[in-house]
Design an enzyme around this catalytic site. Structure first.
Site, PDB file in Angstrom:
ATOM      1  N   GLU A  65       0.016  -4.726  11.420  1.00 32.47           N
ATOM      2  CA  GLU A  65       0.727  -4.302  10.215  1.00 32.47           C
ATOM      3  C   GLU A  65       2.205  -4.682  10.349  1.00 32.47           C
ATOM      4  O   GLU A  65       2.850  -5.076   9.379  1.00 32.47           O
ATOM      5  CB  GLU A  65       0.574  -2.795  10.044  1.00 32.47           C
ATOM      6  CG  GLU A  65       1.110  -2.262   8.747  1.00 32.47           C
ATOM      7  CD  GLU A  65       0.759  -0.801   8.574  1.00 32.47           C
ATOM      8  OE1 GLU A  65      -0.246  -0.525   7.887  1.00 32.47           O
ATOM      9  OE2 GLU A  65       1.481   0.047   9.123  1.00 32.47           O
TER      10      GLU A  65
ATOM     11  N   HIS B 131       4.846   0.094  -0.619  1.00 35.89           N
ATOM     12  CA  HIS B 131       5.645  -0.747   0.263  1.00 35.89           C
ATOM     13  C   HIS B 131       4.721  -1.830   0.804  1.00 35.89           C
ATOM     14  O   HIS B 131       3.502  -1.695   0.767  1.00 35.89           O
ATOM     15  CB  HIS B 131       6.279   0.064   1.414  1.00 35.89           C
ATOM     16  CG  HIS B 131       5.292   0.622   2.373  1.00 35.89           C
ATOM     17  ND1 HIS B 131       4.522   1.740   2.108  1.00 35.89           N
ATOM     18  CD2 HIS B 131       4.915   0.194   3.604  1.00 35.89           C
ATOM     19  CE1 HIS B 131       3.730   1.988   3.138  1.00 35.89           C
ATOM     20  NE2 HIS B 131       3.939   1.067   4.055  1.00 35.89           N
TER      21      HIS B 131
ATOM     22  N   CYS C 143       5.984   5.817   4.499  1.00 37.44           N
ATOM     23  CA  CYS C 143       4.775   5.099   4.065  1.00 37.44           C
ATOM     24  C   CYS C 143       4.109   5.763   2.870  1.00 37.44           C
ATOM     25  O   CYS C 143       3.155   5.234   2.321  1.00 37.44           O
ATOM     26  CB  CYS C 143       3.786   4.992   5.218  1.00 37.44           C
ATOM     27  SG  CYS C 143       4.411   3.989   6.578  1.00 37.44           S
TER      28      CYS C 143
ATOM     29  N   HIS D  74       3.635  -5.194   3.605  1.00 40.11           N
ATOM     30  CA  HIS D  74       3.595  -5.691   4.981  1.00 40.11           C
ATOM     31  C   HIS D  74       3.192  -7.160   4.989  1.00 40.11           C
ATOM     32  O   HIS D  74       2.445  -7.616   4.120  1.00 40.11           O
ATOM     33  CB  HIS D  74       2.580  -4.918   5.817  1.00 40.11           C
ATOM     34  CG  HIS D  74       2.931  -3.485   6.025  1.00 40.11           C
ATOM     35  ND1 HIS D  74       3.919  -3.077   6.891  1.00 40.11           N
ATOM     36  CD2 HIS D  74       2.438  -2.360   5.471  1.00 40.11           C
ATOM     37  CE1 HIS D  74       4.008  -1.757   6.870  1.00 40.11           C
ATOM     38  NE2 HIS D  74       3.122  -1.301   6.000  1.00 40.11           N
TER      39      HIS D  74
ATOM     40  N   HIS E  16       0.841  -1.197   0.000  1.00 40.73           N
ATOM     41  CA  HIS E  16       0.000   0.000   0.000  1.00 40.73           C
ATOM     42  C   HIS E  16       0.877   1.249   0.000  1.00 40.73           C
ATOM     43  O   HIS E  16       2.091   1.182   0.135  1.00 40.73           O
ATOM     44  CB  HIS E  16      -0.983   0.010   1.178  1.00 40.73           C
ATOM     45  CG  HIS E  16      -0.354   0.182   2.526  1.00 40.73           C
ATOM     46  ND1 HIS E  16      -1.090   0.520   3.630  1.00 40.73           N
ATOM     47  CD2 HIS E  16       0.922   0.077   2.958  1.00 40.73           C
ATOM     48  CE1 HIS E  16      -0.298   0.612   4.689  1.00 40.73           C
ATOM     49  NE2 HIS E  16       0.924   0.337   4.298  1.00 40.73           N
TER      50      HIS E  16
ATOM     51  N   ASP F 160      -4.681 -10.836  -0.090  1.00 41.11           N
ATOM     52  CA  ASP F 160      -3.339 -11.423  -0.146  1.00 41.11           C
ATOM     53  C   ASP F 160      -2.660 -11.152  -1.481  1.00 41.11           C
ATOM     54  O   ASP F 160      -3.241 -11.364  -2.546  1.00 41.11           O
ATOM     55  CB  ASP F 160      -3.404 -12.925   0.104  1.00 41.11           C
ATOM     56  CG  ASP F 160      -2.027 -13.538   0.311  1.00 41.11           C
ATOM     57  OD1 ASP F 160      -1.156 -12.869   0.908  1.00 41.11           O
ATOM     58  OD2 ASP F 160      -1.822 -14.691  -0.123  1.00 41.11           O
ATOM     59  N   HIS F 161      -1.432 -10.660  -1.393  1.00 40.73           N
ATOM     60  CA  HIS F 161      -0.603 -10.328  -2.560  1.00 40.73           C
ATOM     61  C   HIS F 161      -1.279  -9.309  -3.477  1.00 40.73           C
ATOM     62  O   HIS F 161      -1.160  -9.387  -4.692  1.00 40.73           O
ATOM     63  CB  HIS F 161      -0.176 -11.588  -3.311  1.00 40.73           C
ATOM     64  CG  HIS F 161       0.890 -12.331  -2.579  1.00 40.73           C
ATOM     65  ND1 HIS F 161       0.598 -13.212  -1.565  1.00 40.73           N
ATOM     66  CD2 HIS F 161       2.235 -12.298  -2.678  1.00 40.73           C
ATOM     67  CE1 HIS F 161       1.730 -13.712  -1.092  1.00 40.73           C
ATOM     68  NE2 HIS F 161       2.738 -13.165  -1.743  1.00 40.73           N
TER      69      HIS F 161
END
Length: 136
Positions: free
Chosen positions: A125, A40, A34, A42, A15, A80-81
């Protein structure tokens, strides 16, 4: 007798924290690293907890397999991903902070949980940054 059961899950997502209506300078000042325009990622950890009465027939508050299936379809499959900013409609106009993300996840799961059960979502996170939402 009320009992709380919990299920953990894990997923990865990228995100960028920013507001379209702010200047680059203000976004950088508020969101720091961020705010990277290249995004980037998590390794998110999720804990979903339900509180309710134990069913005298099954001994369950809720069948944990059913809860696991809800988490898989509503959270893992959905996020996810993924790049939250680009791939997830929930964040088209919503900044994907851990706070906002925990509310989005709560709402997706809440739709599948009996009203008699209290729901709590805790989203990590990082190991030291997390948000908890209880629908309040």
């Amino acid at each position: 007798m009320k009992v709380t059961i919990s299920r953990k899950a894990h997923f990865n997502a990228a995100h960028r924290l920013f507001r379209k209506d702010w200047t680059d300078e203000k976004n950088s000042a508020v969101f720091g690293k961020c705010n990277s325009p290249n995004f980037h990622g998590h390794n998110y950890e999720l804990i979903v907890s339900l509180t309710g009465d134990i069913d005298p027939e099954t001994g369950f508050v809720m069948d944990i397999k059913k809860l696991s299936d809800i988490i898989e379809s509503e959270v893992e499959d959905a996020f996810d991903h993924k790049n939250l900013n680009l791939d997830v409609p929930d964040f088209k106009e919503l900044n994907p902070t851990v706070e906002n993300f925990s509310v989005v996840i709560y709402n997706k799961i809440r739709a599948h949980i009996k009203a008699a059960h209290d729901l709590e979502v805790t989203l990590y996170e990082t190991p030291r940054i997390f948000a908890t939402y209880r629908g309040q």
